[in-house]
Enzyme design. Structure first.
Site, PDB file in Angstrom:
ATOM      1  CB  SER A  10      -0.939  -0.003   1.212  1.00  0.00           C
ATOM      2  OG  SER A  10      -0.209  -0.101   2.423  1.00  0.00           O
ATOM      3  NE  ARG A  31      10.197  -8.901  -1.524  1.00  0.00           N
ATOM      4  CZ  ARG A  31      10.543  -9.224  -0.284  1.00  0.00           C
ATOM      5  NH1 ARG A  31      11.685  -9.860  -0.066  1.00  0.00           N
ATOM      6  NH2 ARG A  31       9.759  -8.917   0.727  1.00  0.00           N
ATOM      7  CE  LYS A 184       4.946   5.895  12.683  1.00  0.00           C
ATOM      8  NZ  LYS A 184       3.893   5.228  11.885  1.00  0.00           N
ATOM      9  CG  ASP A 237       4.267   9.080  11.576  1.00  0.00           C
ATOM     10  OD1 ASP A 237       3.124   8.711  11.236  1.00  0.00           O
ATOM     11  OD2 ASP A 237       5.299   8.518  11.182  1.00  0.00           O
ATOM     12  CB  SER A 247      -3.030   3.210  12.526  1.00  0.00           C
ATOM     13  OG  SER A 247      -1.945   2.634  13.201  1.00  0.00           O
TER      14      SER A 247
END
Length: 325
Positions: A10, A31, A184, A237, A247
């Site tokens: 992504s 790949r 983070k 972030d 997330s």
């Protein structure tokens, strides 16, 4: 510029779309034979970024093909694959932009250090910030940091990526930008745990504040600047990763808080969750630098199954009182 983006997940796909929109000649390198074949025939990354067409004239190719001479090579593979990928990539790569956020398992090396070992003659820069892939391709405004010890290189990267929806700032603090972008993810897992346990915003706010203090302390010990952790690569972030349902790290943490085993939580996300590996690396760095990081240690104890999420919170709450700074 002639740009190669290594990584057809992504993040790599999103950066390829951004760079193509900016007018560059982009090749997206993967790949998986099946994934590259699908991209070549449909121009859509159905597994990692469905619903978005990769614009012309982006090319798609496999890692084992010679890329020839590139002006810029963007590394957007998961951290565990960076060494392998940059060690085998063919062609000329005078400028490498590290867009992978993580630390190498066992060595705890930053990704730019790994690239330097694999491609020692290349110039290197790091790109980091509150940049969720889906929001970038939707052209939702955001910002990032281009970091390099060479200001001209950092500015060259800024010029390549910057557009009306993607603002890029400059930094010379490569260590701080990479550490912030990596650590983070661990705190995002912790934030998800807190929500999964049913705790409120007070709890998550305290967790993130103390966690930010810990990762800043580690960064300073390693030569980074405090301001970096207060900026886009740090607080910016951290907020995006610890508060968004997009997330992966947050979602895995939330599942852990709800009692789901780690392997099942990661399988449910069906993508690499950088915070899991980075958590162990943070413990290595904390020990080497002699920095106390109780928040990170508690999250790692849950990830490794040594403590339940609720017991980890209780252990933190029962620590000896101390001054905030």
């Amino acid at each position: 510029m002639k740009v190669a983006v290594l990584g057809s997940g992504s993040w790599g796909t999103a950066l390829a779309i951004l760079l193509t929109r900016n007018g560059h000649e982009v090749t997206l390198v993967g790949r998986s034979t099946d994934e590259i074949a699908d991209l070549q025939s449909t121009r859509v990354n159905h597994r990692y970024l469905p619903g978005f067409e990769v614009p012309q004239p982006t090319r798609f190719t496999l890692l084992n093909e010679d890329l020839g001479a590139t002006d810029m090579t963007v590394v957007a593979v998961p951290s565990h694959a960076v060494r392998e990928v940059v060690s085998v990539v063919k062609g000329e790569h005078p400028l490498v932009v590290v867009a992978a956020k993580g630390l190498e398992a066992n060595t705890a090396k930053r990704m730019s250090e790994v690239v330097a070992e694999a491609l020692p003659t290349s110039e290197r820069a790091v790109l980091s910030g509150p940049n969720l892939a889906v929001e970038i391709v939707r052209e939702i405004p955001t910002a990032a940091v281009s970091a390099s010890i060479n200001k001209e290189i950092a500015d060259q990267v800024r010029a390549a990526f910057m557009c009306k929806t993607f603002r890029v700032y400059l930094s010379s603090d490569v260590v701080g930008v990479e550490l912030a972008g990596s650590l983070k993810n661990v705190l995002a897992i912790g934030a998800g745990m807190s929500d999964g346990l049913g705790f409120g915003d007070n709890t998550k706010g305290a967790l993130l504040a103390r966690g930010l203090h810990e990762m800043t302390s580690l960064g300073i010990a390693m030569g980074a600047c405090t301001d970096t952790f207060m900026g886009l690569a740090g607080v910016g972030d951290l907020f995006a990763t610890a508060a968004s349902q997009l997330s992966r790290n947050y979602r895995v943490g939330r599942s852990l808080g709800e009692g789901v085993p780690l392997d099942q939580a990661v399988t449910k996300v069906d993508q690499v969750v950088e915070g899991v590996t980075t958590s162990a690396c943070a413990q290595i760095l904390a020990k080497v630098q002699g920095i106390e990081m109780p928040m990170f240690a508690a999250i790692d104890a849950v990830i490794t199954g040594r403590l339940s999420p609720r017991d980890a919170v209780q252990k933190l709450m029962e620590r000896t009182p101390k001054a905030e700074s």
